[in-house]
Design an enzyme around this catalytic site. Structure first.
Site, PDB file in Angstrom:
ATOM      1  CB  CYS A 197       3.498  -2.085 -44.570  1.00 46.71           C
ATOM      2  SG  CYS A 197       4.824  -2.498 -43.481  1.00 46.71           S
ATOM      3  CD  GLU A 198       4.292  -9.475 -45.890  1.00 43.74           C
ATOM      4  OE1 GLU A 198       3.179  -9.973 -46.115  1.00 43.74           O
ATOM      5  OE2 GLU A 198       5.355  -9.975 -46.298  1.00 43.74           O
ATOM      6  CG  HIS A 199       8.083  -5.848 -43.586  1.00 43.66           C
ATOM      7  ND1 HIS A 199       8.693  -5.308 -44.701  1.00 43.66           N
ATOM      8  CD2 HIS A 199       8.061  -7.183 -43.783  1.00 43.66           C
ATOM      9  CE1 HIS A 199       9.027  -6.278 -45.528  1.00 43.66           C
ATOM     10  NE2 HIS A 199       8.660  -7.427 -45.003  1.00 43.66           N
ATOM     11  CG  HIS A 200       6.784  -1.525 -39.990  1.00 44.73           C
ATOM     12  ND1 HIS A 200       7.305  -1.594 -41.261  1.00 44.73           N
ATOM     13  CD2 HIS A 200       7.839  -1.406 -39.149  1.00 44.73           C
ATOM     14  CE1 HIS A 200       8.623  -1.502 -41.201  1.00 44.73           C
ATOM     15  NE2 HIS A 200       8.979  -1.395 -39.931  1.00 44.73           N
ATOM     16  CD  GLN A 243       4.078   0.501 -53.588  1.00 43.78           C
ATOM     17  OE1 GLN A 243       4.309   1.058 -52.513  1.00 43.78           O
ATOM     18  NE2 GLN A 243       4.226   1.107 -54.746  1.00 43.78           N
ATOM     19  CB  CYS A 247       6.148   1.501 -41.897  1.00 52.40           C
ATOM     20  SG  CYS A 247       6.498   1.020 -43.592  1.00 52.40           S
ATOM     21  CG  HIS A 265       5.131   2.160 -47.962  1.00 52.95           C
ATOM     22  ND1 HIS A 265       4.978   0.809 -47.812  1.00 52.95           N
ATOM     23  CD2 HIS A 265       4.958   2.413 -49.291  1.00 52.95           C
ATOM     24  CE1 HIS A 265       4.735   0.256 -48.986  1.00 52.95           C
ATOM     25  NE2 HIS A 265       4.733   1.199 -49.897  1.00 52.95           N
TER      26      HIS A 265
END
Ligand SMILES: [Zn+2]
Length: 200
Positions: free
Chosen positions: A89-92, A130, A160, A158
Site C-alpha cells: 500500500c502506497e500510503h503506509h 488496490q 495497514c 490490508h
C-alpha cells in the site's frame, strides 16, 4: 534528460540500496532501537534487498507481457482465478495480500495464461493502491491487448488496516473493474461473476 522530467518507468535505474540501508538505520534509531545489536545488524541490508524485489515493477513496463500474444480462433472467455497477489500500500508501505481473478474475451489476440499473472505482478510490485491496480490490469487487457472486454476482481487484506486494529483482523477489501462487453452487457458480467464466485 532534463531534471524533473519523469522518465518512463522501465527506464528508471535500479534501487539505491545504500540509501535504503541508511534510511532503515535511521528508522531503527528513531523508534529507539539499537541498530548495532546482533539481531538488527544486517536488517538494513535485508530490507534493501527486500525493497528491490517489492518494487521491481517500477523498472518494467508490465504491458510488455502482452506483446507476445498469438492469433487464435478461440472467442470465449478466458478466466484465471485465484492468482496470488502481494503488493504494498502506497500510503503506509505495508503489504496488502490476497487473490486476483482476471478474465477477458479475446479480440484478435490471445496471451499465454502465465502472462496474465506477470501483468498483475508488474503492477503489484510498486507502491500501489488496490483500486488503481484493479484498473491497470483491466485497462491493459482491454486497451493494450485489444480484447472485447476484461474483468478484474481483487480481494485483499490490508495489513495497514488489520494489523493496526483500525478494522477487524481478516476484513477483506474487494474491488472490481469491468471494460468493454462486461461493462456494456449485464448478463455477460453476471455470468463471469458467478464463475469467479464458484468452487472457492
Ligand atoms: Zn495503507
Amino acid at each position: 534528460m532534463a531534471e524533473g522530467v519523469p522518465q518512463e518507468p522501465w527506464r528508471r535505474p535500479g534501487v539505491d540500496k545504500p540509501r535504503i540501508e541508511r534510511a532503515v538505520r535511521e528508522i531503527l534509531l528513531a523508534i529507539g532501537e539499537n541498530p548495532e545489536r546482533e539481531g538488527l545488524l544486517y536488517t538494513p541490508q535485508r530490507v534493501a534487498e527486500a525493497y528491490e524485489y517489492f518494487f521491481a515493477g517500477l523498472r518494467e513496463d508490465p504491458l510488455k507481457h502482452l506483446e507476445v500474444g498469438f492469433s487464435e480462433e478461440y472467442k470465449g472467455l478466458v478466466l484465471v482465478r485465484n492468482i496470488d497477489l502481494h503488493s504494498l500500500c502506497e500510503h503506509h508501505l505495508v503489504p496488502f495480500v490476497g487473490k486476483a481473478h482476471v478474465g477477458y474475451v479475446p479480440g484478435e489476440k490471445v496471451v499465454g495464461i502465465s502472462k496474465i499473472a506477470r501483468l498483475m505482478e508488474g503492477y503489484a510490485r510498486r507502491p500501489q493502491l488496490q483500486e488503481r491496480l484493479t484498473d491497470q490490469i483491466a485497462d491493459g487487457l482491454y486497451e493494450h491487448l485489444g480484447s472485447k472486454g476484461s474483468i478484474v476482481v481483487i480481494e485483499a487484506e490490508h495489513l495497514c488496516m488489520t494489523a493496526r486494529g483500525v478494522q477487524k483482523p481478516g476484513s477483506i477489501t474487494v474491488t472490481s473493474a469491468v471494460r468493454g462487453i462486461f461493462a456494456e452487457d449485464e448478463s455477460q458480467r453476471a455470468e463471469v461473476m458467478a464463475l469467479i464466485r464458484s468452487q472457492r
